[in-house]
Motif scaffolding. Structure first.
Motif, short mmCIF file in Angstrom:
data_model
loop_
_atom_site.label_atom_id
_atom_site.label_comp_id
_atom_site.label_asym_id
_atom_site.label_seq_id
_atom_site.Cartn_x
_atom_site.Cartn_y
_atom_site.Cartn_z
N ILE A 101 87.91 -9.04 -39.34
CA ILE A 101 87.79 -7.81 -39.27
C ILE A 101 89.25 -7.24 -38.84
O ILE A 101 89.28 -6.59 -37.92
CB ILE A 101 86.70 -7.42 -38.30
N GLY A 102 90.12 -7.38 -39.62
CA GLY A 102 91.47 -6.61 -39.47
C GLY A 102 91.52 -5.46 -40.48
O GLY A 102 90.58 -4.58 -40.42
N ASN A 103 92.89 -5.21 -40.79
CA ASN A 103 93.00 -3.95 -41.68
C ASN A 103 91.89 -4.05 -42.48
O ASN A 103 91.41 -2.93 -42.99
CB ASN A 103 94.41 -4.08 -42.12
N LEU A 104 91.97 -5.04 -43.48
CA LEU A 104 91.18 -4.92 -44.66
C LEU A 104 89.62 -5.14 -44.49
O LEU A 104 88.80 -4.33 -45.15
CB LEU A 104 91.51 -6.26 -45.68
N GLY A 105 89.52 -5.91 -43.80
CA GLY A 105 87.99 -6.15 -43.37
C GLY A 105 87.33 -4.94 -42.74
O GLY A 105 86.33 -4.67 -43.12
N LEU A 125 82.17 -10.67 -38.71
CA LEU A 125 82.67 -11.78 -37.80
C LEU A 125 84.28 -11.90 -37.64
O LEU A 125 84.89 -11.39 -38.60
CB LEU A 125 82.21 -13.19 -38.27
N ASP A 126 84.63 -12.37 -36.38
CA ASP A 126 85.94 -12.46 -36.15
C ASP A 126 86.32 -13.71 -35.21
O ASP A 126 85.40 -13.62 -34.27
CB ASP A 126 86.96 -11.08 -35.93
N ALA A 127 87.26 -13.99 -35.20
CA ALA A 127 87.74 -15.30 -34.28
C ALA A 127 88.42 -14.46 -32.92
O ALA A 127 88.15 -14.97 -32.04
CB ALA A 127 88.69 -16.17 -34.85
N ASP A 128 88.85 -13.32 -33.27
CA ASP A 128 89.29 -12.66 -31.97
C ASP A 128 88.50 -12.23 -30.90
O ASP A 128 87.72 -11.30 -31.26
CB ASP A 128 90.30 -11.63 -32.57
N ILE A 161 85.57 -13.03 -47.51
CA ILE A 161 86.47 -13.44 -46.64
C ILE A 161 87.83 -12.78 -46.42
O ILE A 161 88.37 -12.35 -47.62
CB ILE A 161 87.14 -14.94 -47.00
N ALA A 162 88.26 -12.00 -45.11
CA ALA A 162 89.05 -11.11 -45.25
C ALA A 162 90.14 -11.49 -44.08
O ALA A 162 90.47 -10.81 -43.22
CB ALA A 162 88.90 -9.73 -44.88
N THR A 163 90.17 -12.96 -43.96
CA THR A 163 91.03 -13.77 -42.85
C THR A 163 92.35 -13.66 -43.55
O THR A 163 92.55 -13.65 -44.56
CB THR A 163 90.65 -14.90 -42.40
N PRO A 164 93.43 -13.94 -42.59
CA PRO A 164 94.64 -14.61 -43.22
C PRO A 164 94.39 -15.66 -43.99
O PRO A 164 93.46 -16.69 -43.67
CB PRO A 164 95.33 -14.95 -41.91
N ASN A 185 86.62 -13.91 -51.95
CA ASN A 185 87.79 -14.05 -51.34
C ASN A 185 88.81 -13.22 -51.39
O ASN A 185 89.51 -12.94 -52.67
CB ASN A 185 88.39 -15.44 -51.70
N PHE A 186 89.24 -12.44 -50.30
CA PHE A 186 90.43 -11.73 -50.49
C PHE A 186 91.75 -12.30 -50.03
O PHE A 186 92.94 -11.66 -50.09
CB PHE A 186 90.23 -10.36 -49.84
N ALA A 187 91.78 -13.47 -49.15
CA ALA A 187 92.87 -14.06 -48.79
C ALA A 187 93.54 -14.95 -50.12
O ALA A 187 92.97 -15.24 -50.95
CB ALA A 187 92.37 -15.03 -47.78
N PRO A 188 94.66 -14.90 -49.91
CA PRO A 188 95.79 -15.31 -51.11
C PRO A 188 95.81 -16.93 -51.22
O PRO A 188 96.86 -17.35 -50.88
CB PRO A 188 97.16 -14.82 -51.11
N THR A 189 94.83 -17.48 -51.34
CA THR A 189 94.63 -19.01 -51.28
C THR A 189 93.89 -19.55 -52.24
O THR A 189 92.71 -18.78 -52.62
CB THR A 189 94.18 -19.79 -49.99
N ALA B 106 95.32 2.71 -46.18
CA ALA B 106 95.98 2.53 -45.08
C ALA B 106 96.00 0.66 -44.76
O ALA B 106 97.23 0.52 -44.45
CB ALA B 106 95.41 3.01 -43.79
N ALA B 107 94.82 0.03 -45.16
CA ALA B 107 95.12 -1.37 -45.35
C ALA B 107 96.12 -1.75 -45.89
O ALA B 107 96.69 -2.93 -45.68
CB ALA B 107 93.64 -1.84 -45.52
N LEU B 108 96.10 -1.41 -47.25
CA LEU B 108 97.16 -1.70 -48.03
C LEU B 108 98.68 -1.48 -47.60
O LEU B 108 99.30 -2.16 -47.96
CB LEU B 108 96.76 -0.96 -49.44
N ALA B 109 98.85 -0.26 -46.87
CA ALA B 109 99.95 0.10 -46.34
C ALA B 109 100.52 -0.89 -45.44
O ALA B 109 101.60 -1.62 -45.31
CB ALA B 109 99.99 1.54 -46.02
N ASN B 110 99.44 -1.37 -44.73
CA ASN B 110 99.54 -2.46 -43.65
C ASN B 110 99.87 -3.74 -43.98
O ASN B 110 100.41 -4.51 -43.53
CB ASN B 110 98.58 -2.46 -42.73
N TYR B 111 99.68 -3.98 -45.34
CA TYR B 111 99.48 -5.28 -45.92
C TYR B 111 101.05 -5.84 -46.14
O TYR B 111 101.85 -5.39 -46.57
CB TYR B 111 98.82 -5.41 -47.48
N GLY B 112 101.14 -7.08 -45.34
CA GLY B 112 102.48 -7.74 -45.54
C GLY B 112 103.01 -8.36 -46.78
O GLY B 112 104.00 -8.28 -47.16
#
Ligand SMILES: NC(=O)c1ccc[n+]([C@@H]2O[C@H](COP(=O)([O-])OP(=O)(O)OC[C@H]3O[C@@H](n4cnc5c(N)ncnc54)[C@H](O)[C@@H]3O)[C@@H](O)[C@H]2O)c1
Ligand SMILES: NC(=O)c1ccc[n+]([C@@H]2O[C@H](COP(=O)([O-])OP(=O)(O)OC[C@H]3O[C@@H](n4cnc5c(N)ncnc54)[C@H](O)[C@@H]3O)[C@@H](O)[C@H]2O)c1
Lengths: 237, 237
Positions: A101-105, A125-128, A161-164, A185-189, B106-112
């Motif tokens: 649950i960061g920016n995207l989540g 859910l988040d690990a933080d 999935i919206a984790t790193p 999956n939204f993570a680039p993997t 905003a999430a997109l803008a923050n996306y590294g």
DNA sequence: CCATCTTTGTGCACGCGTTCACAAAGACAT
DNA sequence: ATGTCTTTGTGAACGCGTGCACAAAGATGG
């Protein structure tokens, strides 16, 4: 698009081609708009235009679902909405967990279009640990260690999935072990999953790179007129 | 995926099939990871595994770019990174505007991952005057009426749409009129664009519905064993 | 009941994409 | 220099997806 083992031979599920399945949501959206305007029937030509596809393709797509049209008239909007919804499994509830649950989540959690079609956010859910308990879109963020319990208790079969990228495979493994069989999956993997688990990915970076390719090509075609515009390319060492 | 006019006959750009172009970013990502680990060469088998594709497909993909491999050895990682980057147009800078700075924008803008591959956020635009001037990811949100000036001044050719669906076509028209020729659309609508403009869409809702379809099928195959599990379906009226 | 007109449903052909399988290329050791 | 071994590059076959074009279905009007 399943990435792990791509040995699914274009899964023609129940006789419905994958390409058709991918278009059904598009038709459904156009039909829902017509329904809201109380339009009773629609021709393949009109509906195809609204969905941005070829009308023959649309008719063939519908033919896989059965013959729901009336020659000389078209398709009954309400009936088609119902048939497609049923075919896509949208007549039932789909509890979904969002992991990361960061920016995207957080944006996804706030997304209204989620609930509109039977997809219900069962948990965030988040690990933080600093995030734990914090309300996002009216739901409390819960710790990743509750994943197994939540998936089991809420009968969750779809995970987002919206984790790193680095955490995505690990999260996937836990989701799958807990019983989730569909992952967005939204993570680039590239994710590895066992047979029977579907993975679809949304990759902003890839989309932009594809656009850049065509963009470069457009620019190149204008600028230079030499038949061979690029470096011939030689192996270096 | 261009939605407006789909009459592009699978645009085999410069002899490179569209399907191959869509995979190049995937290869590039895997290669970049290898490069960071200082791996000098890689075989098609290894790289294919990392990218989640068939090795023959990968070799054929690379063959469209030229012959960059060495038989008995594999591919030079650094060289391939360079060649693919060049082919995708990532050796140059691509200024991008994001329109609609809500949750998603905003999430997109923050996306590294944005900046990492030559995509530079030139401006954030929104119609909401209350947002104007507010900093998002270090950039000030600017009013949508500055669109034309910004696109012209910064030579923007790629636009990202993160507005509500209702505003997407209007924003598209303005972007196109201002000179943007590539659009990445996050709004759930079919966009109409003139020839020469590429549109790709990212549609969360569609992805979830496709997953739900397969999910329902999996569940159905387990539960009931009748050969015909669904309602035969009869026309109502 | 018949004629006409609209629109569906689909047979068919074609092209793209995928995969197998292998000959040729080249590295490397002797 | 020669042989062996690895891995590329690609010919060929096949299957999926697309779109044309048309026959059949059915509505509608006289
Ligand atoms: N932000 C975007 O617009 C965007 C666009 C495309 C792709 N992505 C991708 O989406 C992912 C998330 O992006 P973001 O910008 O929201 O990142 P972010 O850093 O804001 O959020 C990531 C969240 O995941 C959590 N997390 C980390 N490891 C975890 C684990 N093992 N289990 C559970 N949660 C964990 C973190 O605590 C954090 O809250 C990234 O992979 C990113 O590349 C983001
Ligand atoms: N949030 C998500 O995770 C998510 C996921 C998938 C799709 N989407 C889609 O992305 C879009 C944005 O979603 P969101 O959640 O960020 O919505 P949002 O309401 O939070 O943000 C929309 C923003 O667009 C601005 N806007 C409205 N009309 C505009 C115009 N004509 N010109 C410029 N800006 C304008 C609004 O001021 C607002 O800031 C929607 O179409 C949504 O369906 C969002």
């Amino acid at each position: 698009m399943a990435t792990g083992r791509s040995h699914r031979p274009a899964t023609r599920s129940r006789g419905i081609p994958e390409a058709t399945v991918a278009r059904l949501p598009l038709y459904l959206r156009a039909l829902t708009a017509l329904s809201e305007r109380s339009v009773p029937t629609v021709s393949s030509e009109e509906l195809a235009a609204a969905a941005g596809v070829n009308s023959a393709k649309l008719r063939k797509d519908f033919s896989y679902l059965g013959s729901y049209g009336t020659r000389g008239v078209g398709y009954d909007v309400e009936y088609l909405v119902y048939q497609i919804s049923r075919e896509l499994g949208l007549t039932q509830d789909w509890p979904v967990v969002i992991v990361g649950i960061g920016n995207l989540g957080a944006a996804l959690a706030n997304y209204g279009g989620f609930a509109s079609r039977g997809f219900r956010v069962a948990a965030l859910l988040d690990a933080d640990t600093a995030l734990a308990g914090k309300l996002v879109a009216g739901l409390p963020v819960r710790h990743i260690d509750e994943l197994e319990t939540i998936v089991a208790d809420s009968q969750v079969s779809i995970g987002v999935i919206a984790t790193p990228a680095g955490a995505a495979q690990e999260v996937t493994d836990r989701l799958v072990a807990a019983g989730v069989t569909s992952i967005l999956n939204f993570a680039p993997t590239v994710l590895s999953v066992p047979d029977g688990v579907d993975v679809r990915k949304v990759d902003l970076s890839i989309e932009l790179q594809i656009l850049a390719f065509h963009e470069q090509r457009k620019a190149g075609d204008e600028d230079r007129q030499e038949p061979d515009g690029d470096v011939p390319a030689v192996m270096p060492a």
